[in-house]
Design a protein around this motif. Structure first.
Motif, PDB file in Angstrom:
ATOM      1  N   CYS A   1      -7.820  -0.137  -5.581  1.00 23.48           N
ATOM      2  CA  CYS A   1      -7.144   1.146  -5.376  1.00 23.48           C
ATOM      3  C   CYS A   1      -5.668   1.043  -5.743  1.00 23.48           C
ATOM      4  O   CYS A   1      -5.115   1.928  -6.404  1.00 23.48           O
ATOM      5  CB  CYS A   1      -7.306   1.598  -3.927  1.00 23.48           C
ATOM      6  SG  CYS A   1      -8.974   2.129  -3.494  1.00 23.48           S
ATOM      7  N   TYR A   2      -5.039  -0.026  -5.317  1.00 22.02           N
ATOM      8  CA  TYR A   2      -3.615  -0.208  -5.643  1.00 22.02           C
ATOM      9  C   TYR A   2      -3.423  -0.284  -7.158  1.00 22.02           C
ATOM     10  O   TYR A   2      -2.493   0.318  -7.716  1.00 22.02           O
ATOM     11  CB  TYR A   2      -3.090  -1.481  -4.988  1.00 22.02           C
ATOM     12  CG  TYR A   2      -1.679  -1.822  -5.414  1.00 22.02           C
ATOM     13  CD1 TYR A   2      -0.590  -1.169  -4.841  1.00 22.02           C
ATOM     14  CD2 TYR A   2      -1.440  -2.787  -6.400  1.00 22.02           C
ATOM     15  CE1 TYR A   2       0.715  -1.468  -5.250  1.00 22.02           C
ATOM     16  CE2 TYR A   2      -0.154  -3.085  -6.807  1.00 22.02           C
ATOM     17  CZ  TYR A   2       0.923  -2.422  -6.225  1.00 22.02           C
ATOM     18  OH  TYR A   2       2.197  -2.712  -6.639  1.00 22.02           O
TER      19      TYR A   2
ATOM     20  N   GLN B   1     -10.296  -6.405   1.069  1.00 19.43           N
ATOM     21  CA  GLN B   1      -9.095  -6.704   0.281  1.00 19.43           C
ATOM     22  C   GLN B   1      -9.309  -6.396  -1.196  1.00 19.43           C
ATOM     23  O   GLN B   1      -8.418  -5.837  -1.860  1.00 19.43           O
ATOM     24  CB  GLN B   1      -8.707  -8.176   0.449  1.00 19.43           C
ATOM     25  CG  GLN B   1      -7.428  -8.573  -0.278  1.00 19.43           C
ATOM     26  CD  GLN B   1      -6.204  -7.846   0.232  1.00 19.43           C
ATOM     27  OE1 GLN B   1      -5.859  -7.953   1.406  1.00 19.43           O
ATOM     28  NE2 GLN B   1      -5.532  -7.091  -0.633  1.00 19.43           N
TER      29      GLN B   1
ATOM     30  N   GLN C   1      -1.887   4.885   2.007  1.00 15.04           N
ATOM     31  CA  GLN C   1      -2.759   3.719   2.153  1.00 15.04           C
ATOM     32  C   GLN C   1      -3.224   3.180   0.807  1.00 15.04           C
ATOM     33  O   GLN C   1      -3.183   1.974   0.564  1.00 15.04           O
ATOM     34  CB  GLN C   1      -3.968   4.084   3.014  1.00 15.04           C
ATOM     35  CG  GLN C   1      -3.679   4.221   4.494  1.00 15.04           C
ATOM     36  CD  GLN C   1      -4.924   4.567   5.287  1.00 15.04           C
ATOM     37  OE1 GLN C   1      -6.037   4.545   4.757  1.00 15.04           O
ATOM     38  NE2 GLN C   1      -4.743   4.898   6.560  1.00 15.04           N
ATOM     39  N   VAL C   2      -3.700   4.066  -0.064  1.00 16.95           N
ATOM     40  CA  VAL C   2      -4.243   3.586  -1.336  1.00 16.95           C
ATOM     41  C   VAL C   2      -3.150   3.079  -2.270  1.00 16.95           C
ATOM     42  O   VAL C   2      -3.445   2.348  -3.224  1.00 16.95           O
ATOM     43  CB  VAL C   2      -5.061   4.693  -2.038  1.00 16.95           C
ATOM     44  CG1 VAL C   2      -6.294   5.040  -1.235  1.00 16.95           C
ATOM     45  CG2 VAL C   2      -4.221   5.937  -2.290  1.00 16.95           C
TER      46      VAL C   2
ATOM     47  N   GLN D   1      -9.116  -2.791  -1.771  1.00 15.26           N
ATOM     48  CA  GLN D   1      -7.725  -2.342  -1.708  1.00 15.26           C
ATOM     49  C   GLN D   1      -6.966  -2.725  -2.970  1.00 15.26           C
ATOM     50  O   GLN D   1      -6.164  -1.930  -3.482  1.00 15.26           O
ATOM     51  CB  GLN D   1      -7.031  -2.950  -0.483  1.00 15.26           C
ATOM     52  CG  GLN D   1      -5.617  -2.446  -0.256  1.00 15.26           C
ATOM     53  CD  GLN D   1      -5.569  -0.959   0.083  1.00 15.26           C
ATOM     54  OE1 GLN D   1      -6.546  -0.428   0.615  1.00 15.26           O
ATOM     55  NE2 GLN D   1      -4.469  -0.297  -0.226  1.00 15.26           N
ATOM     56  N   ASP D   2      -7.222  -3.923  -3.479  1.00 20.12           N
ATOM     57  CA  ASP D   2      -6.575  -4.339  -4.726  1.00 20.12           C
ATOM     58  C   ASP D   2      -6.908  -3.369  -5.852  1.00 20.12           C
ATOM     59  O   ASP D   2      -6.052  -3.013  -6.669  1.00 20.12           O
ATOM     60  CB  ASP D   2      -7.030  -5.753  -5.113  1.00 20.12           C
ATOM     61  CG  ASP D   2      -6.485  -6.831  -4.180  1.00 20.12           C
ATOM     62  OD1 ASP D   2      -5.493  -6.553  -3.460  1.00 20.12           O
ATOM     63  OD2 ASP D   2      -7.058  -7.935  -4.161  1.00 20.12           O
TER      64      ASP D   2
ATOM     65  N   HIS E   1     -15.301   2.099   4.194  1.00 22.65           N
ATOM     66  CA  HIS E   1     -14.272   1.829   5.200  1.00 22.65           C
ATOM     67  C   HIS E   1     -14.626   2.484   6.529  1.00 22.65           C
ATOM     68  O   HIS E   1     -14.470   1.877   7.600  1.00 22.65           O
ATOM     69  CB  HIS E   1     -12.922   2.364   4.724  1.00 22.65           C
ATOM     70  CG  HIS E   1     -12.222   1.448   3.770  1.00 22.65           C
ATOM     71  ND1 HIS E   1     -10.979   1.750   3.229  1.00 22.65           N
ATOM     72  CD2 HIS E   1     -12.565   0.253   3.251  1.00 22.65           C
ATOM     73  CE1 HIS E   1     -10.610   0.776   2.427  1.00 22.65           C
ATOM     74  NE2 HIS E   1     -11.549  -0.140   2.415  1.00 22.65           N
TER      75      HIS E   1
ATOM     76  N   ARG F   1      -0.385  -2.394  -1.141  1.00 21.67           N
ATOM     77  CA  ARG F   1      -1.101  -3.628  -1.495  1.00 21.67           C
ATOM     78  C   ARG F   1      -1.973  -4.132  -0.348  1.00 21.67           C
ATOM     79  O   ARG F   1      -2.987  -4.787  -0.576  1.00 21.67           O
ATOM     80  CB  ARG F   1      -0.106  -4.723  -1.886  1.00 21.67           C
ATOM     81  CG  ARG F   1       0.550  -4.523  -3.244  1.00 21.67           C
ATOM     82  CD  ARG F   1       1.440  -5.702  -3.571  1.00 21.67           C
ATOM     83  NE  ARG F   1       2.065  -5.582  -4.880  1.00 21.67           N
ATOM     84  CZ  ARG F   1       1.495  -5.978  -6.019  1.00 21.67           C
ATOM     85  NH1 ARG F   1       0.293  -6.531  -5.994  1.00 21.67           N
ATOM     86  NH2 ARG F   1       2.126  -5.833  -7.177  1.00 21.67           N
ATOM     87  N   GLN F   2      -1.554  -3.833   0.884  1.00 20.93           N
ATOM     88  CA  GLN F   2      -2.285  -4.332   2.035  1.00 20.93           C
ATOM     89  C   GLN F   2      -3.372  -3.350   2.447  1.00 20.93           C
ATOM     90  O   GLN F   2      -3.169  -2.137   2.430  1.00 20.93           O
ATOM     91  CB  GLN F   2      -1.327  -4.562   3.207  1.00 20.93           C
ATOM     92  CG  GLN F   2      -0.276  -5.619   2.940  1.00 20.93           C
ATOM     93  CD  GLN F   2      -0.887  -6.977   2.628  1.00 20.93           C
ATOM     94  OE1 GLN F   2      -1.843  -7.407   3.273  1.00 20.93           O
ATOM     95  NE2 GLN F   2      -0.345  -7.644   1.614  1.00 20.93           N
ATOM     96  N   PRO F   3      -4.546  -3.840   2.850  1.00 23.75           N
ATOM     97  CA  PRO F   3      -5.611  -2.942   3.325  1.00 23.75           C
ATOM     98  C   PRO F   3      -5.149  -2.183   4.561  1.00 23.75           C
ATOM     99  O   PRO F   3      -4.276  -2.646   5.292  1.00 23.75           O
ATOM    100  CB  PRO F   3      -6.757  -3.906   3.657  1.00 23.75           C
ATOM    101  CG  PRO F   3      -6.458  -5.168   2.928  1.00 23.75           C
ATOM    102  CD  PRO F   3      -4.967  -5.252   2.859  1.00 23.75           C
TER     103      PRO F   3
END
Length: 820
Positions: A646-647, A640, A619-620, A643-644, A579, A623-625
């Motif tokens: 991590c979520y 994305q 942030q993690v 991010q998915d 990132h 759902r959104q980056p």
């Protein structure tokens, strides 16, 4: 003030300085100082150098001399050299470096040195200085034996100075107005105003220059405000600052200290006795590498940076070291064996004979290729080196390793272990060992310091390690497809280390992933000095706040630094590092300045330990980056998917429970559109250089990019709040996302966004602009070309707020950590 700075009575400091005191007869030749006409800093310089020179003359000193520096620089630098006076080595090379005529390149040193803090803004240009004063020379940080900091305005001094009459005829203990105070009485000796802080930063910067440009075990320093002074001692464990004293009389502690200095050897002055300056003839083989056509052209440019004009070339030795007592592997001791590089093995001894001592391995080095610029702590430096025995270029790493019995081990042992286990993607070891022999050079200051938690201080041992492979900095990538493939290869190496050698890296960062120049898509995962074994993770942290580079720590590790470390923390660090480089080299829709500051920098200090604010954790769990890249759906798809993942892993994290178990109480208290550059040609592996790596079949079965698991393994996470499930629990998920770029079009690396956005906030530009931009060009890797503005505080330590050494390097410093 760092908890590793300690004030002591001047008598106590002098008692630790080797040498005898002058006799009454010898002292008669010493000159004092008359401050009745000392109205400006130049007068202080003259009085001070005259007094010191009188002592050196009485002592018939030949190895050292006092030098006043003029407004010139020894070599072209953007950062101003501001050391107005110092005690220098008196060798022919030092004299040549400090007296050779050079053209002035702007205000740098001397009486105008401290105008950044508005000191002595009104100069008396018509009044001459003392005729007996030492003539000025040019500064050279290579040859400063003892830096002397001089202030005329007390409001800009780094330390407190109690004003007393300059004619006070006091002797040692009485010379300090505070010497009679009880030692148990707390006393802050560092002012907290902005002006004083600038003076403090300047002093630290000068001490860092001395230790960055020389091979020192420790260094003395003298700090002067008008007729008061302090004697200082720095090593990698901390610093001792004497209480202030009046230096204007011939019987002052300053005169006694300088007398002792006049009789010291270089080793007693703090120089490393294992380092030898070599002649041009002896350095010829190393210097020829800069023009050797068989050496990669980028590597040749790095060699040239290591041997600039005026740079001393040194010969250093590494004594191959076995397993130290109390630093073996608890899970498998691994019996002694030959090192990974056969050429470094010592000859075997017949069973009937005593063991043969290991043969030292010699290397030539010049200017450091990178430096953490940390005054205290690990103080890591890397060198493009020439292996004399192997007649080849290699990489040499020099640092001070912490020693915690049964919890730490020398880095070369980790490389040996991974090599035996067949781990690919790591450097090949030549040799490694403590400098001068096992635990021969150790820090001293930690014995008198106290950690805020009351934990014992950690001693540091001077250590060197040499490896064969040559890597390019991660930030030299050409496009984001290449970057993703290099990250994927680093993840594969990390998996092999975890699966085969049971080792967790513990410090994933942009500085510890290098690009293999033979293929440009393969990685070298380096710097394993903070690693932990799987079997050690349950025993807690080795040192306070030692969980890798702060900017790239996982959200949990950054928010709860005392929590047990896990595999998921390292895997998440890969994501934050990726990132970070996207934010740096690609336009995004969000406001970069605030996003970078909140995610990678924002923290509070709790008990001297960095604790991240909640931004990264939020942030993690979203759902959104955290950001959206412009004009490239393929790159945004990667963001994305990460991010998915991590979520998916964080939705089962019980944050309140984490806070209860590991929380630390905090103290009170859109850019223009840019053109989309053409896609650069893809970079591919050349099979003639290196065979394809073996990838676990389970990682490629199905070929799906969908790595979101929505796992039901939350029950496992409930057992251990630190064990994340799902995406961050398995290397294969992260590898699939990063390697999925094959066959896709990803954008080229664009201009440095930190530089482009720096105008939006001067503070942001101060931290990131020049130093960050340097790493985007392979030819701009010289920290000396970085200009520091007033108030830009270079790191006092790898993590100056922690009591034990670390490699918590600022991002701009991380960008310098590259290998050829």
């Amino acid at each position: 003030m760092s908890p590793r700075f300690f004030e002591m009575p001047v008598e106590a400091v002098l008692s630790k300085v080797p040498g005898s005191l002058p006799t009454t007869k010898q002292r008669r030749s010493f000159k004092g100082a008359d401050f009745s006409r000392a109205n400006y800093k130049k007068h202080v310089y003259s009085l001070l150098t005259t007094s010191i020179d009188s002592v050196f003359t009485a002592a018939s000193a030949e190895k050292v001399c006092v030098r006043r520096t003029d407004g010139r620089r020894h070599r072209k630098r953007k950062r101003a050299d501001t050391l107005g006076v110092g005690i220098y080595l008196n060798t022919p090379a030092a004299v040549k470096a400090t007296t050779t005529e050079t053209k002035p390149t702007g205000k740098g040193v001397g009486e105008d040195a401290d105008n950044s803090a508005d000191e002595d803004s009104d100069k008396d240009t018509g009044e001459d200085a003392d005729a007996d004063a030492v003539p000025p020379c040019h500064i050279s940080w290579h040859w400063v034996a003892i830096p002397i900091e001089v202030k005329h305005n007390r409001d800009h001094a780094a330390f407190h100075f109690d004003k007393v009459p300059p004619t006070t005829q006091s002797k040692h203990s009485a010379s300090s107005p505070n010497a009679s105070k009880a030692s148990s009485e707390p006393k802050s000796f560092v002012p907290v105003t902005l002006q004083n802080e600038q003076g403090y930063v300047q002093f630290i910067d000068h001490m860092s220059e001395v230790l960055d440009n020389q091979h020192r075990r420790f260094s003395y320093a003298i700090y002067v405000w008008d007729y008061m002074a302090r004697i200082c001692f720095f090593d990698r464990g901390g610093a001792v600052i004497s209480e202030e004293f009046n230096w204007t009389t011939p019987d002052s502690p300053l005169h006694d200290f300088v007398w002792k200095v006049a009789h010291m050897s270089e080793a007693q002055l703090g120089y490393d006795p294992t380092v030898e300056r070599v002649s041009d003839e002896d350095a010829a083989a190393f210097k020829r590498m800069a023009d050797d056509s068989t050496v990669h052209e980028k590597i040749r440019s790095f060699v040239k940076q290591a041997i600039p004009e005026g740079q001393p070339i040194y010969k250093v030795d590494i004594i191959p070291m076995g397993t130290p007592p109390d630093e073996g592997f608890p899970d498998d001791p691994f019996p002694p064996h030959s090192p990974a590089d056969p050429s470094s093995a010592a000859p075997a001894s017949p069973p009937s004979q005593p063991p043969v001592a290991p043969t030292p391995r010699s290397f030539l080095i010049g200017k450091a290729y990178f430096s953490s610029h940390s005054l205290i702590g690990r103080s890591t430096r890397g060198y493009i080196a020439y292996d004399i025995d192997g007649e080849r270029l290699c990489f040499l790493k020099d640092y001070w390793r912490p020693y915690v019995p049964k919890r730490t081990r020398p880095e070369h042992m980790i490389y040996e272990r991974m090599a035996r286990c067949g781990v690919e993607g790591i450097p090949t070891l030549i040799c490694g060992g403590d400098v001068g022999g096992m635990q021969a050079q150790t820090s001293q200051i930690q014995d008198i310091l106290c950690h805020p938690d009351g934990a014992p201080s950690v001693p540091l041992f001077h250590y060197r390690i040499a490896t064969v492979e040559i890597g390019l900095p991660l930030e030299s990538f050409m496009n984001f497809k290449q970057l993703a493939l290099v990250f994927a290869d680093a993840v594969l190496t990390h998996y092999e280390a975890w699966d085969k050698a049971k080792v967790l890296h513990h410090d994933i960062s942009i500085g510890n992933i290098l690009i293999d120049p033979r293929t440009l898509t393969r990685a070298l995962l380096i710097d394993w000095d903070l690693c932990r074994l799987q079997c050690e993770l349950e025993s807690g942290l080795t040192e306070p706040d030692r969980t890798g580079t702060f900017q790239f720590r996982s959200a949990l590790a950054a928010r709860f630094p005392r929590k047990p470390y896990r595999l998921s923390d390292d895997l998440e660090s890969f994501i934050h590092a990726f990132h970070y480089l996207v934010l740096k080299y690609h336009p995004v829709e969000e406001e970069v300045r605030q996003l970078v500051a909140n995610t990678y920098e924002a923290h509070v200090l709790v008990g001297g330990i960095k604790v991240a604010v909640a931004a990264k954790l939020k942030q993690v769990k979203n759902r959104q980056p955290p950001f959206e890249v412009r004009n490239n759906d393929a790159l945004q798809s990667i963001i994305q998917k990460l991010q998915d993942g991590c979520y998916d892993s964080y939705q089962h994290v019980d944050v309140p429970r984490m806070r209860m178990l590991y929380g630390m109480e905090e103290p009170d208290s859109k850019a223009d559109q840019q053109p989309h550059p053409q896609q650069r040609p893809d970079v591919t592996v050349d099979p003639k250089y290196i065979p394809a790596r073996s990838i676990p079949s389970s990682w490629i079965s199905g070929g799906s990019d969908n790595t979101t698991t929505s796992t039901s393994a939350a029950s496992d996470a409930a057992v251990d709040s630190c064990n994340l499930s799902g995406f961050l629990s398995d290397h294969s998920f992260l590898y699939k996302v990063l390697s999925s770029v094959q066959g896709k079009k990803l954008p080229a690396k664009q201009k440095n966004q930190f530089v482009a956005k720096a105008h939006q906030d001067p503070a942001f530009g101060m931290v990131y602009e020049s130093s960050m931009s340097a790493s985007s060009d392979l030819s701009a890797t010289d920290d000396d070309d970085v200009e520091y503005e007033t108030g830009d505080k270079r790191p006092l330590d790898d993590d100056e707020t922690s009591d034990s050494g670390s490699e918590d390097v600022e991002p701009q410093r991380e960008s310098k950590r590259m290998r050829m």
